[in-house]
Design a protein around this motif. Structure first.
Motif, PDB file in Angstrom:
ATOM      1  N   GLU A 134       0.828  -1.205   0.000  1.00 10.95           N
ATOM      2  CA  GLU A 134       0.000   0.000   0.000  1.00 10.95           C
ATOM      3  C   GLU A 134       0.862   1.254   0.000  1.00 10.95           C
ATOM      4  O   GLU A 134       0.526   2.248  -0.663  1.00 10.95           O
ATOM      5  CB  GLU A 134      -0.947   0.016   1.203  1.00 10.95           C
ATOM      6  CG  GLU A 134      -1.903   1.195   1.154  1.00 10.95           C
ATOM      7  CD  GLU A 134      -2.988   1.147   2.194  1.00 10.95           C
ATOM      8  OE1 GLU A 134      -3.935   1.956   2.085  1.00 10.95           O
ATOM      9  OE2 GLU A 134      -2.907   0.311   3.111  1.00 10.95           O
ATOM     10  N   MET A 135       1.972   1.243   0.729  1.00 17.28           N
ATOM     11  CA  MET A 135       2.857   2.407   0.705  1.00 17.28           C
ATOM     12  C   MET A 135       3.413   2.634  -0.700  1.00 17.28           C
ATOM     13  O   MET A 135       3.539   3.778  -1.155  1.00 17.28           O
ATOM     14  CB  MET A 135       3.982   2.235   1.730  1.00 17.28           C
ATOM     15  CG  MET A 135       3.549   2.507   3.164  1.00 17.28           C
ATOM     16  SD  MET A 135       4.923   2.578   4.331  1.00 17.28           S
ATOM     17  CE  MET A 135       5.118   0.834   4.709  1.00 17.28           C
ATOM     18  N   ALA A 136       3.734   1.548  -1.392  1.00 17.28           N
ATOM     19  CA  ALA A 136       4.212   1.679  -2.766  1.00 17.28           C
ATOM     20  C   ALA A 136       3.111   2.220  -3.673  1.00 17.28           C
ATOM     21  O   ALA A 136       3.362   3.056  -4.553  1.00 17.28           O
ATOM     22  CB  ALA A 136       4.714   0.332  -3.275  1.00 17.28           C
ATOM     23  N   LEU A 137       1.878   1.773  -3.441  1.00 19.39           N
ATOM     24  CA  LEU A 137       0.759   2.229  -4.272  1.00 19.39           C
ATOM     25  C   LEU A 137       0.483   3.716  -4.080  1.00 19.39           C
ATOM     26  O   LEU A 137      -0.070   4.366  -4.970  1.00 19.39           O
ATOM     27  CB  LEU A 137      -0.497   1.421  -3.937  1.00 19.39           C
ATOM     28  CG  LEU A 137      -0.474  -0.058  -4.332  1.00 19.39           C
ATOM     29  CD1 LEU A 137      -1.731  -0.746  -3.842  1.00 19.39           C
ATOM     30  CD2 LEU A 137      -0.332  -0.216  -5.839  1.00 19.39           C
ATOM     31  N   GLY A 138       0.851   4.234  -2.909  1.00 24.71           N
ATOM     32  CA  GLY A 138       0.637   5.654  -2.659  1.00 24.71           C
ATOM     33  C   GLY A 138       1.375   6.546  -3.641  1.00 24.71           C
ATOM     34  O   GLY A 138       1.008   7.709  -3.834  1.00 24.71           O
ATOM     35  N   THR A 139       2.414   6.016  -4.283  1.00 24.93           N
ATOM     36  CA  THR A 139       3.189   6.799  -5.242  1.00 24.93           C
ATOM     37  C   THR A 139       2.687   6.645  -6.673  1.00 24.93           C
ATOM     38  O   THR A 139       3.167   7.340  -7.567  1.00 24.93           O
ATOM     39  CB  THR A 139       4.673   6.378  -5.181  1.00 24.93           C
ATOM     40  OG1 THR A 139       4.790   5.000  -5.575  1.00 24.93           O
ATOM     41  CG2 THR A 139       5.216   6.533  -3.767  1.00 24.93           C
ATOM     42  N   VAL A 140       1.755   5.723  -6.912  1.00 28.84           N
ATOM     43  CA  VAL A 140       1.256   5.472  -8.276  1.00 28.84           C
ATOM     44  C   VAL A 140      -0.264   5.457  -8.296  1.00 28.84           C
ATOM     45  O   VAL A 140      -0.881   4.617  -8.950  1.00 28.84           O
ATOM     46  CB  VAL A 140       1.822   4.145  -8.842  1.00 28.84           C
ATOM     47  CG1 VAL A 140       3.301   4.264  -9.112  1.00 28.84           C
ATOM     48  CG2 VAL A 140       1.538   2.983  -7.888  1.00 28.84           C
ATOM     49  N   LEU A 141      -0.886   6.395  -7.594  1.00 25.68           N
ATOM     50  CA  LEU A 141      -2.343   6.411  -7.488  1.00 25.68           C
ATOM     51  C   LEU A 141      -3.051   6.513  -8.837  1.00 25.68           C
ATOM     52  O   LEU A 141      -4.057   5.825  -9.055  1.00 25.68           O
ATOM     53  CB  LEU A 141      -2.787   7.552  -6.565  1.00 25.68           C
ATOM     54  CG  LEU A 141      -2.621   7.311  -5.063  1.00 25.68           C
ATOM     55  CD1 LEU A 141      -3.080   8.536  -4.288  1.00 25.68           C
ATOM     56  CD2 LEU A 141      -3.395   6.080  -4.621  1.00 25.68           C
ATOM     57  N   PRO A 142      -2.596   7.347  -9.782  1.00 17.99           N
ATOM     58  CA  PRO A 142      -3.308   7.403 -11.072  1.00 17.99           C
ATOM     59  C   PRO A 142      -3.345   6.045 -11.777  1.00 17.99           C
ATOM     60  O   PRO A 142      -4.372   5.666 -12.341  1.00 17.99           O
ATOM     61  CB  PRO A 142      -2.485   8.428 -11.872  1.00 17.99           C
ATOM     62  CG  PRO A 142      -1.856   9.290 -10.835  1.00 17.99           C
ATOM     63  CD  PRO A 142      -1.533   8.359  -9.701  1.00 17.99           C
TER      64      PRO A 142
END
Length: 476
Positions: A134-142
């Motif tokens: 989830e922390m990684a996904l925070g940088t690729v939200l689009p």
């Protein structure tokens, strides 16, 4: 900050904005209202998971840590520490979304003759690994929003609620393995709780509606105590304040791929849900939701979600996420000050540091818990339906929903259909959430666009209905 577009602002400007600093009495009162709205949702997941997996010896410890971590998580989310946190008045707590996936993970470990400590080690290790995702996904939200579309999200949220109703109904009967399962006293107690919740919901007083689940649980415990079904702990026998003992000191961490897949998928879904919750909080706070500052808040919020879930795993509790019901509290009070988040965090920490509170919650009668959670699970399923109904539904979307629901619910009802698949993958796919979610994503990516002769659009249908009524009246 002002915006001319109504879409960029909340319906009403808050009385106290994001950076305001209310007095101590106002902040404490607003914090208490947020606490009432979220407390039942924070404690229920732990009670459900430990009951379903036979982890009763650890329930009090896990509950204490759930409250403590929720307090720390609320502080991080509302105050923003470095890149972590949205900086909005956003309350965090143990997430209901993970209940089904964690029960499935625990049952997989139990099937391999794992002890209580080994089951918890798998759960904590799996949640720690998932929080990093989830922390990684925070940088690729689009990118994430292009893959996890509203149709995928709606189907998964529906499956989360539907797959858990069996757990709630089992508690209504008295709990797993109860000698008096289905006894009239258990059913009557659950009925009283449901009646109380519904009475609060139809009340004209907004605070009764917000705190209806908590009030229902409290009334149920009182009725159970009067009827001799609830033995509340004695103050003289229980320490009021003490530092909780993290379960991870006894269990350590372990990892299972079969347990990880459904949990990782839920982390993806909750990242999208957090974006929705924070956008709702920003609107209620009178803030713009179409500028770079809002995008920064969203990135920080999702990063905070992941960090707080990692802290939960390290401390010996389950994943955290933002609570949408607290947006309603902001709207009702008109207080959007993130300063109030410190008070909510302090209240949660105090509750978590009280072994008396943990023992009190641990001994809650199962029919009381089952009545409230069954209703909450059903409401989760309804929220999934609302997500779907907010989108235009054509033939393509109908096929995606039908495939995902059919296969997701199907493996939940007939898990043996996957017996020919290798063990770890079969165990993962037996989770309705994993099967349904993966099916929805694959179908979303592979199914071509269709030219629909008829597309269901709720807003258009509402307009057509209104126009039809007007035409009939003019004809008359």
């Amino acid at each position: 900050m002002s915006q001319s577009s109504s879409d960029s602002k909340g319906i009403d400007e808050p009385l106290l904005g994001l950076e305001s600093c209310p007095s101590v009495p106002i902040s404490a009162l607003a914090g208490a209202q947020h606490l009432l709205a979220s407390l039942a949702g924070i404690i229920a997941p732990t009670l459900i998971i430990t009951s379903a997996l036979g982890l009763d010896a650890y329930t009090a410890s896990l509950l204490s840590m759930a409250l403590v971590v929720s307090g720390v998580a609320t502080w991080i989310q509302s105050q923003r520490i470095g890149p972590f946190g949205s900086g909005l008045l956003s309350i965090q707590g143990t997430s209901f979304s993970f209940v089904s996936a964690l029960i499935t993970a625990g049952l997989i470990a139990r099937s391999q003759n794992a002890s209580d400590e080994q089951v918890l080690a798998v759960l904590f290790g799996t949640c720690l690994a998932g929080s990093l995702i989830e922390m990684a996904l925070g940088t690729v939200l689009p990118w994430l929003k292009r893959v996890i579309t509203p149709v995928v999200t709606g189907v998964v949220v529906m499956l989360i609620g539907l797959s858990l109703i069996q757990v709630g109904m089992t508690d209504i009967g008295g709990g797993f393995g109860a000698e008096d399962f289905g006894a009239p006293a258990n059913l009557a107690l659950a009925g009283c709780v449901l009646i109380t919740v519904l009475a609060c919901q139809v009340s004209r007083h907004p605070w009764l509606r917000i705190a209806s689940i908590f009030i229902g649980m409290a009334v149920g415990c009182v009725i159970a105590a009067i009827g001799g079904l609830y033995d509340a702990p004695q103050l003289a026998d229980t320490v009021l304040l003490a530092l909780p003992h993290p379960a991870t000191l006894n269990t350590g961490f372990d990892f299972s791929l079969a347990a990880f897949l459904p949990v990782a998928f839920i982390f993806m879904i909750t990242a999208i849900e957090t974006v929705g919750d924070l956008t709702g909080s920003a609107r209620a706070s009178g803030l713009a939701v179409d500028d770079e500052l809002h995008q920064k808040r969203l990135r920080g919020g999702v990063l905070g979600d992941g960090l707080n879930s990692a802290l939960g795993a390290l401390a010996g509790t389950f994943p955290n996420t933002t609570f949408s019901q607290n947006t309603g509290v902001i709207q009702l009070t008109g207080i959007a000050s993130r300063h109030v988040g410190r008070y909510v965090a302090g209240f949660l920490l105090l509750l978590g540091l009280s072994p008396f509170i943990a023992t009190l919650l641990t001994q809650m009668p199962r029919p009381v818990l089952g009545a409230t959670t069954t209703l909450m699970f059903a409401l989760i399923a309804v929220s999934g339906i609302r997500i779907l109904m907010a989108q235009p539904i054509g033939r393509r979307e109908m096929m995606i929903i039908a495939l995902a629901l059919g296969l997701g619910l199907g493996v939940g009802m007939v898990p043996d259909v996957l017996n020919a698949i290798p063990g770890a993958f079969a165990d993962a796919l037996r989770s309705p959430i994993t099967m349904g979610g993966l099916t929805a994503i694959i179908a979303e990516l592979l199914l071509p666009k269709m030219e629909d002769a008829e597309v269901f659009n709720p807003k258009a249908s509402e307009r057509e209905s209104t126009d039809s009524i007007s035409a009939d009246q003019e004809h008359a």
